[in-house]
Write a protein that holds these residues in place. Structure first.
Motif, PDB file in Angstrom:
ATOM      1  N   LYS A  46       0.834  -1.196   0.000  1.00  0.00           N
ATOM      2  CA  LYS A  46       0.000   0.000   0.000  1.00  0.00           C
ATOM      3  C   LYS A  46       0.874   1.253   0.000  1.00  0.00           C
ATOM      4  CE  LYS A  46      -4.295   1.405   2.139  1.00  0.00           C
ATOM      5  NZ  LYS A  46      -5.283   1.107   3.135  1.00  0.00           N
ATOM      6  N   LYS A  47       1.969   1.214   0.783  1.00  0.00           N
ATOM      7  CA  LYS A  47       2.913   2.340   0.794  1.00  0.00           C
ATOM      8  C   LYS A  47       3.589   2.488  -0.573  1.00  0.00           C
ATOM      9  CE  LYS A  47       3.931   1.823   5.693  1.00  0.00           C
ATOM     10  NZ  LYS A  47       4.928   1.365   6.659  1.00  0.00           N
ATOM     11  N   TYR A  49       2.445   1.599  -3.503  1.00  0.00           N
ATOM     12  CA  TYR A  49       1.469   2.160  -4.448  1.00  0.00           C
ATOM     13  C   TYR A  49       1.327   3.662  -4.256  1.00  0.00           C
ATOM     14  CZ  TYR A  49      -0.258  -2.392  -6.015  1.00  0.00           C
ATOM     15  OH  TYR A  49      -0.369  -3.627  -6.562  1.00  0.00           O
ATOM     16  N   ALA A  50       1.234   4.091  -2.990  1.00  0.00           N
ATOM     17  CA  ALA A  50       1.070   5.528  -2.711  1.00  0.00           C
ATOM     18  C   ALA A  50       2.271   6.318  -3.220  1.00  0.00           C
ATOM     19  CB  ALA A  50       0.881   5.744  -1.211  1.00  0.00           C
ATOM     20  N   GLU A  51       3.490   5.798  -2.994  1.00  0.00           N
ATOM     21  CA  GLU A  51       4.689   6.474  -3.477  1.00  0.00           C
ATOM     22  C   GLU A  51       4.701   6.544  -4.998  1.00  0.00           C
ATOM     23  OE1 GLU A  51       8.008   4.356  -1.867  1.00  0.00           O
ATOM     24  OE2 GLU A  51       7.473   4.849   0.206  1.00  0.00           O
ATOM     25  N   LEU A  53       2.136   6.373  -7.119  1.00  0.00           N
ATOM     26  CA  LEU A  53       1.089   7.259  -7.620  1.00  0.00           C
ATOM     27  C   LEU A  53       1.451   8.722  -7.397  1.00  0.00           C
ATOM     28  CD1 LEU A  53      -2.078   5.255  -6.560  1.00  0.00           C
ATOM     29  CD2 LEU A  53      -1.068   5.432  -8.845  1.00  0.00           C
ATOM     30  N   LYS A  54       2.148   9.015  -6.303  1.00  0.00           N
ATOM     31  CA  LYS A  54       2.593  10.389  -6.055  1.00  0.00           C
ATOM     32  C   LYS A  54       3.609  10.814  -7.120  1.00  0.00           C
ATOM     33  CE  LYS A  54       4.791  13.311  -2.615  1.00  0.00           C
ATOM     34  NZ  LYS A  54       5.508  13.332  -1.337  1.00  0.00           N
ATOM     35  N   LYS A  73      -5.100  13.499 -11.274  1.00  0.00           N
ATOM     36  CA  LYS A  73      -5.672  12.779 -10.126  1.00  0.00           C
ATOM     37  C   LYS A  73      -6.920  11.992 -10.511  1.00  0.00           C
ATOM     38  CE  LYS A  73      -6.473  13.149  -5.271  1.00  0.00           C
ATOM     39  NZ  LYS A  73      -5.513  12.236  -4.713  1.00  0.00           N
ATOM     40  N   LYS A  78      -8.314   3.645  -8.314  1.00  0.00           N
ATOM     41  CA  LYS A  78      -8.732   3.553  -6.913  1.00  0.00           C
ATOM     42  C   LYS A  78      -8.460   2.145  -6.395  1.00  0.00           C
ATOM     43  CE  LYS A  78     -10.655   7.644  -7.011  1.00  0.00           C
ATOM     44  NZ  LYS A  78      -9.681   8.502  -7.619  1.00  0.00           N
ATOM     45  N   GLU A  79      -8.273   2.040  -5.090  1.00  0.00           N
ATOM     46  CA  GLU A  79      -8.058   0.730  -4.481  1.00  0.00           C
ATOM     47  C   GLU A  79      -9.340  -0.086  -4.597  1.00  0.00           C
ATOM     48  OE1 GLU A  79      -7.282  -1.131  -0.079  1.00  0.00           O
ATOM     49  OE2 GLU A  79      -6.576   0.890  -0.479  1.00  0.00           O
TER      50      GLU A  79
END
Length: 88
Positions: A46-47, A49-51, A53-54, A73, A78-79
């Motif tokens: 999850k981390k 993916y967030a990195e 996507l950022k 955005k 989406k998850e």
């Protein structure tokens, strides 16, 4: 209606059916092990993916050569709400 070859399947003998059943059982065990590993990794993934996507929203990704394209955005996935997130 005429009989077609694909409509007729040969009978399986007991040895072949037993082999198929054993292999299916082994595949289910392997699948459950893979899902467990992926689910255990989910907080870390999850981390990641967030990195990722950022980065693609702020810096962008290489579309061609040195051309960077930023992802808006609204186009970020989406998850999923399903139980297994193995391929998100």
């Amino acid at each position: 209606m005429a009989q077609r070859v694909q409509d007729k399947k040969p009978k399986r003998n007991k040895t072949a059916q037993s082999w198929i059943d054993d292999n299916v059982a082994e595949q289910k065990v392997r699948y459950r092990a893979i899902v467990k590993e992926m689910e255990d990794l989910w907080p870390q993934r999850k981390k990641w993916y967030a990195e990722f996507l950022k980065v693609v929203q702020t810096r962008g990704f290489n579309m061609d050569g040195d051309i960077l394209v930023k992802i808006p955005k609204k186009d970020v996935p989406k998850e999923p709400k399903r139980k297994h997130k193995v391929v998100f």
